[in-house]
Motif scaffolding. Structure first.
Motif, short mmCIF file in Angstrom:
data_model
loop_
_atom_site.label_atom_id
_atom_site.label_comp_id
_atom_site.label_asym_id
_atom_site.label_seq_id
_atom_site.Cartn_x
_atom_site.Cartn_y
_atom_site.Cartn_z
N ALA A 28 47.44 29.39 53.75
CA ALA A 28 46.05 29.30 53.29
C ALA A 28 45.58 27.86 53.27
CB ALA A 28 45.93 29.91 51.89
N THR A 60 50.73 26.54 44.99
CA THR A 60 49.68 27.42 44.48
C THR A 60 48.52 26.62 43.90
OG1 THR A 60 51.37 29.07 43.95
CG2 THR A 60 49.22 29.34 42.92
N PRO A 83 51.66 36.33 48.63
CA PRO A 83 50.88 35.09 48.72
C PRO A 83 50.79 34.59 50.16
CG PRO A 83 52.49 34.98 46.95
CD PRO A 83 52.81 36.21 47.75
N SER A 84 49.71 33.92 50.43
CA SER A 84 49.48 33.39 51.78
C SER A 84 49.93 31.93 51.83
CB SER A 84 47.99 33.50 52.13
OG SER A 84 47.73 32.91 53.39
N ASP A 138 43.03 32.90 47.51
CA ASP A 138 44.29 32.82 48.25
C ASP A 138 45.49 32.88 47.30
OD1 ASP A 138 42.96 32.57 50.71
OD2 ASP A 138 42.71 30.41 50.37
N HIS A 141 45.81 25.81 46.40
CA HIS A 141 45.10 26.91 47.05
C HIS A 141 43.87 27.29 46.24
CE1 HIS A 141 48.87 28.46 49.40
NE2 HIS A 141 48.31 27.40 49.96
N THR A 178 46.40 36.57 46.23
CA THR A 178 46.81 37.56 47.22
C THR A 178 48.26 37.97 47.02
OG1 THR A 178 47.41 35.79 48.76
CG2 THR A 178 45.18 36.71 48.92
N ASN A 179 48.59 39.18 47.39
CA ASN A 179 49.95 39.71 47.26
C ASN A 179 50.32 40.43 48.56
OD1 ASN A 179 52.42 40.41 46.25
ND2 ASN A 179 51.65 42.11 45.00
#
Length: 293
Positions: free
Chosen positions: A66, A49, A62-63, A56, A52, A59-60
């Motif tokens: 990304a 995380t 998570p990507s 990104d 990122h 996001t939910n």
């Protein structure tokens, strides 16, 4: 077919007991790996995380795919926000290192008196050390704050050194006593017969033999001091802010910046992780001392 030492022929097949033991060991090994992965996943997720962007990371769900970026680390080190983390990091290093050294300087002689040369009613002394950890830290916060205010020690890093020393000393004494109790008394008696003084015994016998235990105690006290935030949050200000307190500055009224917080958490955790990896052999050896009589 194989032949044992008595000349008897045995088959190459394992006995049912050996097969069952091997399966049990395999299951325990798989359970250990599963537990390790389970505990490692949050750390890996935090690191990912931190690499990122904020969009990104928010996001939910998570990507995972990304694009990666170092913007969170740039913001943590003040490239875009102007916030300088180095004073807080240096304060944490100073408080943790000095308090750990003071703890070891006090704990080793105390553990020597309670194990190798036991004082009278040493068990009562050990219980007193343990009882100091029964009081919740928040219960002593107000008296310590008032005392520090009257002594003009607020926002002083040396106050944190004193507090961390007193907080970690009981744990260090308990640990060092179990380590020093493993040293054979016959070695110390032989050194005394040869005319070695107490300082020589400490320098050439006790410290080398208890080195794994000392390393384990040092690392644990350092981690406890580095991670402490309650007293640092209340008793420090601008000059002596520590790294955990500095992390809270990333949570503002504008919202929680997840990628930046994760980047800051990774950066603050690195000294402890590096110290743990560097001393892992000594740590395992030290923590296993006293486990087998």
């Amino acid at each position: 077919m194989t032949t044992n030492v008595l000349g008897r022929r045995t088959t190459g097949h394992r006995t049912p007991q050996a097969t069952k033991a091997r399966r049990t060991n395999t299951l325990w090994g798989l359970a250990g790996w599963a537990a390790g992965i389970l505990f490692f996943l949050p750390i890996a997720w935090m690191v990912l995380t931190s690499l990122h962007g904020e969009t990104d990371a928010a996001t939910n769900p998570p990507s995972l795919g990304a694009p990666l970026t170092l913007d969170g680390y740039r913001e943590f080190f003040g490239a875009s926000t102007g916030a300088d983390p180095w004073p807080a990091l240096l304060n944490s290093v100073m408080a943790s290192v000095f308090s750990t050294l003071f703890v070891l300087a006090l704990a080793i002689p105390a553990a020597y008196a309670l194990s190798i040369r036991p004082v009278r009613k040493w068990s009562d002394v050990m219980f007193f050390f343990l009882s100091t950890k029964m009081l919740p830290a928040v219960a002593g916060l107000l008296p310590i704050y008032l005392a520090a205010k009257n002594l003009a020690l607020l926002d002083n890093i040396w106050l944190m050194v004193i507090i961390y020393t007193t907080m970690n000393l009981p744990v260090a004494v308990w640990m060092m006593r179990s380590f020093l109790a493993e040293i054979p008394v016959a070695i110390l008696e032989a050194a005394s017969i040869d005319g070695a003084g107490l300082s020589t015994v400490f320098r050439r016998i006790i410290i080398p033999l208890a080195a794994p235990g000392i390393a384990a105690t040092l690392l644990i006290c350092f981690i406890f001091s580095w991670n402490e935030m309650l007293f640092a949050r209340v008793l420090t200000g601008v000059r002596s802010t520590t790294a955990p307190v500095f992390l809270t500055s990333f949570v503002t009224s504008q919202g929680l910046f997840l990628a930046k917080v994760c980047a800051a958490a990774v950066a603050v955790s690195l000294p402890v992780l590096i110290a743990g990896f560097a001393a892992q052999d000594r740590l395992v050896q030290g923590l296993s001392m006293g486990a087998v009589k």
